[in-house]
Design an enzyme around this catalytic site. Sequence first.
Site, PDB file in Angstrom:
ATOM      1  N   GLN A 102     -18.777 -28.805  57.401  1.00 21.03           N
ATOM      2  CA  GLN A 102     -19.872 -28.793  56.433  1.00 21.03           C
ATOM      3  C   GLN A 102     -20.640 -30.108  56.526  1.00 21.03           C
ATOM      4  OE1 GLN A 102     -18.591 -28.381  52.355  1.00 21.03           O
ATOM      5  NE2 GLN A 102     -20.625 -27.800  51.641  1.00 21.03           N
ATOM      6  N   HIS A 108     -23.280 -23.281  50.383  1.00 18.35           N
ATOM      7  CA  HIS A 108     -24.264 -22.382  51.005  1.00 18.35           C
ATOM      8  C   HIS A 108     -23.597 -21.502  52.043  1.00 18.35           C
ATOM      9  CE1 HIS A 108     -24.115 -26.022  53.480  1.00 18.35           C
ATOM     10  NE2 HIS A 108     -24.379 -25.245  54.516  1.00 18.35           N
ATOM     11  N   HIS A 110     -24.460 -19.323  55.525  1.00 17.87           N
ATOM     12  CA  HIS A 110     -25.432 -19.091  56.591  1.00 17.87           C
ATOM     13  C   HIS A 110     -25.492 -17.597  56.895  1.00 17.87           C
ATOM     14  CE1 HIS A 110     -25.628 -23.348  58.223  1.00 17.87           C
ATOM     15  NE2 HIS A 110     -24.562 -23.419  57.459  1.00 17.87           N
TER      16      HIS A 110
HETATM   17  P1  5GP Z   1     -23.683 -27.006  57.134  1.00 14.49           P
HETATM   18  O1  5GP Z   1     -23.560 -27.802  58.382  1.00 14.49           O
HETATM   19  O2  5GP Z   1     -23.451 -27.829  55.893  1.00 14.49           O
HETATM   20  O3  5GP Z   1     -22.911 -25.714  57.106  1.00 14.49           O
HETATM   21  O4  5GP Z   1     -25.201 -26.532  57.114  1.00 14.49           O
HETATM   22  C1  5GP Z   1     -26.253 -27.343  56.641  1.00 14.49           C
HETATM   23  C2  5GP Z   1     -27.527 -26.699  57.124  1.00 14.49           C
HETATM   24  O5  5GP Z   1     -28.599 -27.226  56.386  1.00 14.49           O
HETATM   25  C3  5GP Z   1     -27.820 -26.988  58.598  1.00 14.49           C
HETATM   26  O6  5GP Z   1     -27.852 -25.746  59.301  1.00 14.49           O
HETATM   27  C4  5GP Z   1     -29.175 -27.684  58.570  1.00 14.49           C
HETATM   28  O7  5GP Z   1     -30.028 -27.244  59.617  1.00 14.49           O
HETATM   29  C5  5GP Z   1     -29.725 -27.303  57.222  1.00 14.49           C
HETATM   30  N1  5GP Z   1     -30.603 -28.299  56.629  1.00 14.49           N
HETATM   31  C6  5GP Z   1     -30.382 -29.619  56.533  1.00 14.49           C
HETATM   32  N2  5GP Z   1     -31.410 -30.230  55.912  1.00 14.49           N
HETATM   33  C7  5GP Z   1     -32.297 -29.251  55.597  1.00 14.49           C
HETATM   34  C8  5GP Z   1     -33.572 -29.260  54.952  1.00 14.49           C
HETATM   35  O8  5GP Z   1     -34.098 -30.284  54.520  1.00 14.49           O
HETATM   36  N3  5GP Z   1     -34.190 -28.062  54.818  1.00 14.49           N
HETATM   37  C9  5GP Z   1     -33.638 -26.900  55.274  1.00 14.49           C
HETATM   38  N4  5GP Z   1     -34.351 -25.770  55.106  1.00 14.49           N
HETATM   39  N5  5GP Z   1     -32.439 -26.864  55.887  1.00 14.49           N
HETATM   40  C10 5GP Z   1     -31.779 -28.026  56.051  1.00 14.49           C
END
Ligand code: 5GP
Length: 148
Positions: A102, A108, A110
Amino acid sequence: MPQFTDTSAPGTCIFCRLIAGEIPSAQVYEDAQTVAFMDIGQVTQGHVLVATRRHVPTLLDATPEEAAALMRTAQRVALAARAAFDPAGVMLLQANGAVAGQTVAHLHLHVVPRHAGDGIDFTWPRKNPPASVLEDTAAQLRAALAAR
Ligand code: 5GP
Ligand code: ZN
């Protein structure tokens, strides 16, 4: 190694700021408990993030209602993706904590449409323990579920 965005203070959380409209995003859907918006990094066409409206770091911190609402919104988005892009399938991915991968500490999910030949291969090393180990582990989980 992506940097973990520790967002214990909701005011500093990138997703909280995005949900509050302080950071622009391409919103797809919203309801009382969830918001869905385009991920800025598109793994495939139609890659959407479904987030809780409330600042909750991981699934482990969510209420049962939030957990259910997250999945319900993910299904809505997946159905919309099917109508819009006719993908071959859809993946739902979710990580809890930095060690799990994460990078943004706001719960969140995906929603990643899969297209034939898109070449994404999610693999990680696996162990294949004997059936007895699987049964022991299952029993531990059943006991933990019963204890709740
Ligand atoms: P994780 O790695 O926590 O599962 O996913 C975080 C996601 O947030 C990543 O896929 C990244 O591309 C997305 N993300 C990070 N910053 C932003 C942002 O400012 N706006 C949007 N729309 N997505 C973001
Ligand atoms: Zn947040």
